[in-house]
Design an enzyme around this catalytic site. Sequence first.
Site, PDB file in Angstrom:
ATOM      1  N   LYS A  78       0.836  -1.204   0.000  1.00  0.00           N
ATOM      2  CA  LYS A  78       0.000   0.000   0.000  1.00  0.00           C
ATOM      3  C   LYS A  78       0.872   1.255   0.000  1.00  0.00           C
ATOM      4  O   LYS A  78       1.880   1.331   0.714  1.00  0.00           O
ATOM      5  CB  LYS A  78      -0.909  -0.024   1.235  1.00  0.00           C
ATOM      6  CG  LYS A  78      -1.926   1.097   1.312  1.00  0.00           C
ATOM      7  CD  LYS A  78      -2.838   0.905   2.520  1.00  0.00           C
ATOM      8  CE  LYS A  78      -3.872   2.006   2.649  1.00  0.00           C
ATOM      9  NZ  LYS A  78      -4.777   1.781   3.802  1.00  0.00           N
ATOM     10  N   SER A 152      -9.408   2.191   2.527  1.00  0.00           N
ATOM     11  CA  SER A 152      -8.439   2.861   1.678  1.00  0.00           C
ATOM     12  C   SER A 152      -7.389   1.924   1.068  1.00  0.00           C
ATOM     13  O   SER A 152      -6.593   2.343   0.220  1.00  0.00           O
ATOM     14  CB  SER A 152      -7.712   3.949   2.480  1.00  0.00           C
ATOM     15  OG  SER A 152      -6.957   3.386   3.547  1.00  0.00           O
ATOM     16  N   SER A 176     -10.113   0.168   6.639  1.00  0.00           N
ATOM     17  CA  SER A 176      -9.393   0.250   5.372  1.00  0.00           C
ATOM     18  C   SER A 176      -8.876  -1.083   4.852  1.00  0.00           C
ATOM     19  O   SER A 176      -8.487  -1.175   3.682  1.00  0.00           O
ATOM     20  CB  SER A 176      -8.232   1.240   5.492  1.00  0.00           C
ATOM     21  OG  SER A 176      -8.730   2.555   5.604  1.00  0.00           O
TER      22      SER A 176
END
Length: 550
Positions: A78, A152, A176
Amino acid sequence: MTSWVGRTAVEIAAAVREKRVTPREVVAEHLARIERLDGRVGAFRVVRAEAALAEADAVGARDDLAQLPLAGVPVAVKDNLPVTGESNRVGSAATPDTPADHDHVTVARLRAAGAIVVGLTNVPELCIFGTTEGVHGTSRNPWDTTRTAGGSSGGSAAAVAAGMVPIALGNDGMGSLRIPAANCGLVTIKPGFGVVPAGIGDGDWFGMSENGPLATTVEDARVMFSVIADIEVVRPDRPTPRRIAASVRSPLTGVAISKPYTTAVREAAGLLNRAGHTVQRADPPYPLSLSTTSLAHWTAGTSVDAAGLDPRKLTRRSRVHAAIGRRFVKGVRTGRAREQLRERLAPFFAEHDILLTAALARRSPKAGPWHERGWLRNVLANTNYSPMTPLGTSPAGRRCRSRSAPCPPARPAPYSWWGGRGRRRRCWSWPGSWRSCGPGSGPRRSTRRCRQAFLQGAMHDVQADAAVAGMVVGVGHRAQDREAEGEPEADGRVGLDDGVEDHAAEALVAGGGEDVFGEGAADAAASVVGVDHEAGIGDAVGGAAVVRVT
């Protein structure tokens, strides 16, 4: 010729250790798939093709290759965690385009275990929202590219679901990991406080953010979790019967769980009951102030992360979010609201080991330029489809001092877990008895119902004297089921002009916020949301009064 795309991380690592395939061959196949598919999926901001192949050769030459748990396994990271030589943009034009001079500790542990970083994945700006889009790209759900992958960690989830990598690293402050895993049909674990090194942004969103794996199978999630936590996670000899509470009530006032998801909860409760667990219907005593508390923590975390960035380069929704959060930072830092929530829920989890809930309230919003839309529209879209995550955001208990943490239901460290639809027809179990199968091979559209489940919370290690908390189990359905049943879109289109948002922000700021349970903050939040109260749905949500956004 054997293809390694679509194989699990465990299968790939075993083949590399036995020298049935080289790390370069594995990585090259996955890079070719990324090149072929990512233009439609939008999972990656950066693809490290040359660097990944060079690192694959280095792994293949290691003397300890036969002992590496993730030998030759491609992994995505990420884009809010540092990777040596790559910039860390966190989905924003306001962040510096400066290469990192070190790996995050979790990235370093993955590499030490033989994994190869093939790229950094897209996130929404500053990882704020449950949809992933921005100046660096839009991440779409590989099962239905008209829908967002969630957020996210949307890029990481999309990469795994599309078979571009078998596993990916993400993190979770207020859903997330859990939100995109539910959308894309993956397995994830949100670890408890201190189990996996955090180091996410400036202060880890007041201790709420944790790094965790995204995978297609429980076994892959277990192995990756073992690596990033630097602990040995073992499977118990036999499952232990648990006391399970099933609830179809939303934690957030203002959002109802749609029928397909409540039906899934009841079906899962039946499966668990037949597996030997004790299941009864029970709703946690969610405080009415939970919505306000969640908003305070959500915006305050963003305010801290945005400090020092040029606000002119932030999108409007991010600027408003951070501006609101500035008034909440002081109160959130005290931790009083989270402690009050734990105290309120403690008696419930003294009676129940596990809470069974829906994973989402409804299908995810359509993929699109959400970063160009207003703050209020984004907030409503997020809370309308994903109200379940606030319960799993508060750090609970002390750091586990144990070096060994078995899997559930024995003595593991705190964790959270989503599971469900995978790319391959593969059965998985929790905890060794609850079984569910995924569809046939290949990401595709499907109207078949598929169960998604997550466990979140904390089991305890008695020897380490870690605190006991509850687990949360959630069940959901595939998004296409709602299309057939006429569920409303969760796209935040509520007939409000984006210009209203300036007034909304001012109302929140004017309402105060140092005390997140204060009347001023609650009144301000109510004035922003502008909801219609709807009664008569008590049976579907455990008898709770429902406030539905219209």
